[in-house]
Design an enzyme around this catalytic site. Sequence first.
Site: not given
Length: 308
Positions: A125, A162, A164, A245
Amino acid sequence: MSTLLIHHPSFLDHVTPLGHPERPDRIRAIDRILEHERFQALERELAPLGSPEMAALAHPEAFVADIEAGAPTEGLTRIDADTVMSPGSWQASMRGLGGVTAAVDEVFAGKVKNAFCAIRPPGHHAEKDRAMGFCLFNNIAVAARWAQKKHGVERVAIMDFDVHHGNGTQDIFWSDKSVMYTSTHQMPLYPGTGAPNETGVGNIVNAPLSAGDGGAEFREAMEVAILPRIADFRPDLILISAGFDAHHRDPLGSINLVEADYAWVTAKLMDIANDCCQDRVVSILEGGYDLEGLARSVAAHVMTLMRA
């Protein structure tokens, strides 16, 4: 040749507030499962200490200096609502950068076929000049730039599974044709990026999934949208943003992957690496916040890497 595990006790020293999902127990859970006898063949190395100059391969020097200056001597410093620094965070970040670059070096030296870097804080991120989403520096972007700078690599492919979207990695390589960034992720979900029409200069491939999707949808997205693009790109190195995740147990997402899905995608990426880049794969830990789901998924991922 074997698989390399990069680890270090300093990754436990990046402390987050009580109840924060990105916590030192994640590393403890991974350490415990990788101590099992079936992982005895792993080559294990402590992550060397990286440097601000390594971070500056992917971030402006002023940003790197600001992060270093912001590290507290006691207590916690909050960068945003999700992202914090503790007294151990700077060293953990430098060990992370040292670890991923060392893994790239070992793979290109032919000492190991592939590597898994069990590091934290995560990185995907972190944008060029913004720390966010639990991330301070973009570890995988630094690994890609290191491979290009030190080993003369022309093309790097990054696969991010991931839950995200890796907005930071996409931001850093948005206009760079030498790096392909591909991602499956839940959408809508934090950070709100990753639509299919976000394509950079043709080097960005986003294949979002919907809440409730599972292995069938994940594998279809990989086989239709992503794996053929990576294969056609003919990378000299494949990097994996290995976030776990999207596992069905994870509290931060709503995708229903199981360990077999992570083993499957790892094997598919290894097949491409075998065809085009002498098996060179470096995997770097990102998310994964249910400790049991994380440990089991990492085990499936690393066991598959070991079969190279």
